[in-house]
Design a protein around this motif. Structure first.
Motif: not given
Length: 93
Positions: A19-20, A58
């Motif tokens: 999640d980046r 994200i």
């Protein structure tokens, strides 16, 4: 014509995404490959996007911005599917 993707490969790829923002290109390439994949049943693209939206917000937000020039993907991101149903269809819970 591309062959259908296996559940094992699909889940493995999903779990490899973090999640980046750095994983945006990896995720977009995978989504594009799913769109090009033919099979019966069709690949679980909506379920994949639903998992992203709920489990990796994200990454989801960055991918959503990145796919604006891809009408097929943009349309998929506009679908509001049930998270629990998506998990059930993918045998994740």
């Amino acid at each position: 014509m591309r062959r259908a993707i296996s559940d094992r490969h699909f889940i493995g790829h999903y779990r490899s995404l973090q999640d980046r923002p750095e994983d945006v290109e990896k995720c977009v390439e995978f989504l594009l490959s799913l769109v090009r994949t033919k099979g019966d049943p069709p690949p679980p693209i909506v379920e994949f996007v639903t998992l992203l939206k709920n489990e990796k917000p994200i990454l989801y937000a960055h991918v959503r911005k990145r796919i604006q020039m891809h009408p097929n993907l943009r349309l998929i991101f506009e679908i509001d599917a049930d998270y629990e149903q998506a998990k059930k269809r993918l045998n994740l819970g």
